[in-house]
Design a protein around this motif. Structure first.
Motif, short mmCIF file in Angstrom:
data_model
loop_
_atom_site.label_atom_id
_atom_site.label_comp_id
_atom_site.label_asym_id
_atom_site.label_seq_id
_atom_site.Cartn_x
_atom_site.Cartn_y
_atom_site.Cartn_z
N GLN A 175 0.82 -1.20 0.00
CA GLN A 175 0.00 0.00 0.00
C GLN A 175 0.86 1.26 0.00
OE1 GLN A 175 -2.25 -0.84 3.54
NE2 GLN A 175 -4.03 -1.62 2.40
N ALA A 176 1.93 1.24 0.80
CA ALA A 176 2.83 2.40 0.84
C ALA A 176 3.48 2.64 -0.51
CB ALA A 176 3.89 2.18 1.92
N ALA A 177 3.88 1.57 -1.19
CA ALA A 177 4.49 1.70 -2.51
C ALA A 177 3.49 2.24 -3.52
CB ALA A 177 5.05 0.36 -2.96
N LEU A 178 2.25 1.77 -3.43
CA LEU A 178 1.21 2.24 -4.35
C LEU A 178 0.97 3.73 -4.17
CD1 LEU A 178 -0.99 1.45 -6.44
CD2 LEU A 178 -2.55 1.20 -4.49
N LEU A 179 0.86 4.18 -2.93
CA LEU A 179 0.62 5.60 -2.68
C LEU A 179 1.81 6.45 -3.13
CD1 LEU A 179 -1.24 5.60 0.74
CD2 LEU A 179 -2.14 6.21 -1.49
N ALA A 221 -15.70 2.19 -14.08
CA ALA A 221 -16.14 0.80 -13.93
C ALA A 221 -15.47 0.11 -12.75
CB ALA A 221 -15.86 0.03 -15.22
N ARG A 222 -14.36 0.63 -12.29
CA ARG A 222 -13.62 0.02 -11.19
C ARG A 222 -13.98 0.62 -9.83
NH1 ARG A 222 -7.79 1.42 -12.56
NH2 ARG A 222 -7.37 0.13 -10.71
N LEU A 223 -14.86 1.61 -9.80
CA LEU A 223 -15.14 2.35 -8.57
C LEU A 223 -16.43 1.86 -7.91
CD1 LEU A 223 -14.25 5.89 -9.91
CD2 LEU A 223 -12.88 4.50 -8.34
N PRO A 224 -16.46 1.80 -6.58
CA PRO A 224 -17.65 1.34 -5.87
C PRO A 224 -18.86 2.24 -6.10
CG PRO A 224 -15.73 1.29 -4.44
CD PRO A 224 -15.33 2.04 -5.68
N ALA A 225 -20.03 1.66 -5.96
CA ALA A 225 -21.27 2.39 -6.23
C ALA A 225 -21.55 3.48 -5.21
CB ALA A 225 -22.45 1.41 -6.26
N ASP A 226 -20.96 3.37 -4.00
CA ASP A 226 -21.24 4.37 -2.97
C ASP A 226 -20.25 5.52 -2.98
OD1 ASP A 226 -19.08 2.86 -2.03
OD2 ASP A 226 -19.68 3.07 0.07
N LEU A 227 -19.37 5.57 -3.97
CA LEU A 227 -18.38 6.65 -4.05
C LEU A 227 -19.06 7.99 -4.29
CD1 LEU A 227 -14.98 6.67 -5.83
CD2 LEU A 227 -16.66 8.39 -6.49
N VAL A 228 -18.64 9.00 -3.52
CA VAL A 228 -19.10 10.38 -3.70
C VAL A 228 -17.89 11.30 -3.63
CG1 VAL A 228 -21.41 9.96 -2.75
CG2 VAL A 228 -19.55 10.67 -1.23
N ILE A 237 -14.57 10.21 -1.59
CA ILE A 237 -14.97 9.46 -0.40
C ILE A 237 -15.59 8.13 -0.81
CG2 ILE A 237 -16.39 9.52 1.68
CD1 ILE A 237 -16.35 12.80 0.48
N VAL A 238 -15.08 7.05 -0.24
CA VAL A 238 -15.65 5.71 -0.49
C VAL A 238 -16.03 5.13 0.87
CG1 VAL A 238 -15.36 3.49 -1.63
CG2 VAL A 238 -14.05 5.47 -2.43
N PRO A 239 -17.26 5.38 1.34
CA PRO A 239 -17.66 4.92 2.68
C PRO A 239 -17.49 3.42 2.90
CG PRO A 239 -19.22 6.53 1.85
CD PRO A 239 -18.31 6.20 0.70
N SER A 240 -17.79 2.61 1.88
CA SER A 240 -17.71 1.15 2.05
C SER A 240 -16.29 0.68 2.30
CB SER A 240 -18.29 0.45 0.82
OG SER A 240 -17.58 0.83 -0.36
N HIS A 241 -15.31 1.48 1.96
CA HIS A 241 -13.90 1.13 2.18
C HIS A 241 -13.24 2.06 3.21
CE1 HIS A 241 -13.24 -1.78 -1.22
NE2 HIS A 241 -14.41 -1.25 -1.56
N ASP A 242 -14.05 2.94 3.82
CA ASP A 242 -13.53 3.92 4.78
C ASP A 242 -12.27 4.58 4.22
OD1 ASP A 242 -13.33 5.53 6.96
OD2 ASP A 242 -13.01 3.94 8.42
N LEU A 243 -12.40 5.07 3.00
CA LEU A 243 -11.29 5.66 2.26
C LEU A 243 -11.64 7.09 1.86
CD1 LEU A 243 -8.54 5.30 0.71
CD2 LEU A 243 -9.94 4.53 -1.24
N VAL A 244 -10.73 8.02 2.14
CA VAL A 244 -10.91 9.42 1.77
C VAL A 244 -9.61 9.90 1.12
CG1 VAL A 244 -11.56 11.73 2.53
CG2 VAL A 244 -12.41 9.73 3.77
N VAL A 245 -9.71 10.47 -0.06
CA VAL A 245 -8.54 10.90 -0.83
C VAL A 245 -8.73 12.35 -1.25
CG1 VAL A 245 -7.14 10.49 -2.89
CG2 VAL A 245 -8.17 8.56 -1.67
N ALA A 286 -9.18 4.09 -7.52
CA ALA A 286 -9.51 2.74 -8.01
C ALA A 286 -8.44 1.74 -7.59
CB ALA A 286 -9.66 2.77 -9.53
N ASP A 287 -7.18 2.11 -7.71
CA ASP A 287 -6.10 1.21 -7.31
C ASP A 287 -6.14 0.92 -5.82
OD1 ASP A 287 -5.22 0.96 -9.88
OD2 ASP A 287 -3.44 2.25 -9.65
N MET A 288 -6.41 1.95 -5.01
CA MET A 288 -6.45 1.75 -3.56
C MET A 288 -7.61 0.86 -3.15
SD MET A 288 -5.37 5.41 -1.88
CE MET A 288 -5.46 6.57 -3.24
#
Length: 469
Positions: free
Chosen positions: A151-155, A415-422, A434-442, A463-465
């Protein structure tokens, strides 16, 4: 200032450039918008954000307002104001942006005076000492150790892509200023451009619309407004617009006319750079459709919202300022944040939110948590559900918040992004995803002249994260 160019030569050069460049996307070529944009940009980025004057003038502002720099005159007074005008005869269109501590910068257009604006009563919020707790409760450092090596390398890879310039041409640069990631409620990645620091608040442009939506959400939760009832502007009384509800306004579907473009004269540029009472002016746009039926993206409608909030809280800027500082910013730990006001004292709810990147990220975390924050309900579940749900007028938009599905995102990435993304989106490459289902904020912030590339890079990173979870 160009001192060696004659007025006649400068005028001819300007007219020639206007004829060849007026069709460029996002070009603010007309003089009133150009001088207003330049004055406000220079003031906010240097005096509120603490950026370098020459960098803001030549790298961030000049490419945006071509051909104005050929004929502009700038008077910069640190800690006080910025004057910008053109020395083309008869169309100088001077604009002044003044700085007030705690309020940021305000543009003073025709119909207002600097003295009158400065005379407005205002008391800034008193900030508590910063907490040393980890983010988001405090100001602790990034918790990169929570990432796996992969994950660190990806970021790191995506950070390099976002901050690497593919050109030396100023008018095509990305100018990324900040890239931050929160995962599982922790700040795990934080990177700024060279010479930038965490404590520099940054202009979010239209991300402010989503901030305004959250303030409306808090007010609805507190019972200060009802989303299902009419907005209640006094100037709409007795007209067909009196029936427009808060939900319809927040859905960008009040049925009113609006032209949003920034490539010359439009309702947006007229309001932002030439009107002293922006909310009142926007509220006068004619009704052209049945409220709730037609999506019409508008900086004006979001500023009508703050104008109406101000009325609902008694009519003073201080009351609305105190409200969002105490009921939203303070619980979240947001420091130095402000929505810059217009000359009448109304926060410009469609465009002028200036917050530190870590604080924009806090707003995203609040959305990811459904309006809950450290045991408190800041925004009620049913209100937050409305803010992120598709509106009757557009599946791509909720209550001042963008959402899936969105045609602006490249098909292969979408196509790679979750439906709950806002997400929140702002002019010149501001994105809070914000992707609530993955508790991810970028978060990505900057001064991008290639907004499509900035968008693609951010959503590819998201999408990669998501896929590497």
């Amino acid at each position: 200032m160009i001192r060696h160019t004659t007025w006649r030569a400068a005028s001819l050069a300007c007219l020639s450039l206007l004829s060849t460049q007026a069709a460029q996307a996002d070009l603010i070529a007309d003089i009133p918008a150009g001088t207003g944009y330049a004055a406000w940009e220079l003031c906010t980025r240097t005096q509120q954000s603490g950026d370098d004057y020459l960098r803001v003038r030549w790298s961030y502002t000049a490419p945006k307002v071509q051909p104005l720099p050929i004929v502009w005159t700038i008077k910069y007074t640190p800690g006080s104001k910025v004057d910008v005008s053109s020395f083309i005869p008869f169309i100088t269109h001077k604009r002044t942006a003044i700085y007030r501590e705690g309020l940021g910068c305000t543009l003073v257009p025709p119909g207002a005076t600097e003295a009158g604006v400065r005379a407005q009563a205002f008391k800034p919020v008193v900030l508590p000492q910063p907490s040393v707790q980890s983010w988001p409760a405090g100001e602790g450092p990034t918790e990169a150790a929570r990432l796996t090596p992969a994950q660190a390398a990806l970021l790191a890879t995506h950070g390099d892509r976002i901050f690497t310039e593919a050109t030396t041409k100023l008018s095509q640069k990305q100018n990324a200023l900040a890239f931050l990631v929160a995962r599982d409620g922790h700040l795990v990645y934080e990177r700024y451009a060279r010479d930038y620091q965490r404590d520099q608040p940054q202009l979010g442009w239209s991300m402010t619309k989503s901030l305004t939506g959250l303030i409306a959400g808090v007010m609805a939760t507190d019972g200060r407004l009802n989303l299902d009832t009419p907005v209640g502007l006094t100037q709409w009384a007795g007209s067909a617009k009196a029936a427009i509800t808060w939900k319809q306004l927040l859905n960008m579907a009040p049925g009113m006319a609006w032209s949003e473009g920034y490539d010359g004269a439009s309702d947006a540029t007229e309001m932002l750079f030439s009107q002293p009472n922006q909310g009142a002016w926007a509220a006068e746009r004619p009704l052209t459709a049945t409220p709730g039926t037609v999506f019409n993206y508008s900086t004006g409608f979001a500023t009508v919202a703050t104008y109406a909030m101000k009325q609902a809280l008694g009519g003073s800027h201080q009351a609305l300022y105190d409200y969002y500082q105490q009921r939203l910013f303070a619980p979240l730990g947001i420091r130095q944040g402000v929505i810059e006001p217009d000359a009448s004292g109304t926060p410009v709810g469609g465009a002028r939110g200036v917050l530190r990147p870590v604080d924009w990220l806090r707003l995203g975390q609040l959305v990811a948590q459904g309006g809950q924050w450290q045991g408190q309900t800041l925004i009620a579940p049913e209100v937050m559900k409305f803010l992120v749900a598709p509106s009757p007028a557009s599946a791509e938009y909720g209550g001042f918040i963008w959402r899936q599905p969105a045609t602006a995102i490249p098909d292969a990435v979408r196509a790679r992004l979750p439906a709950d993304l806002v997400w929140f989106a702002g002019h010149m490459g501001q994105f809070l995803v914000i992707v609530p289902s993955h508790d991810l904020v970028v978060l990505r912030m900057g001064v991008s002249f290639e907004k499509d590339q900035a968008r693609a890079l951010v959503f590819e990173a998201v999408a990669d994260m998501v896929e590497q979870r």
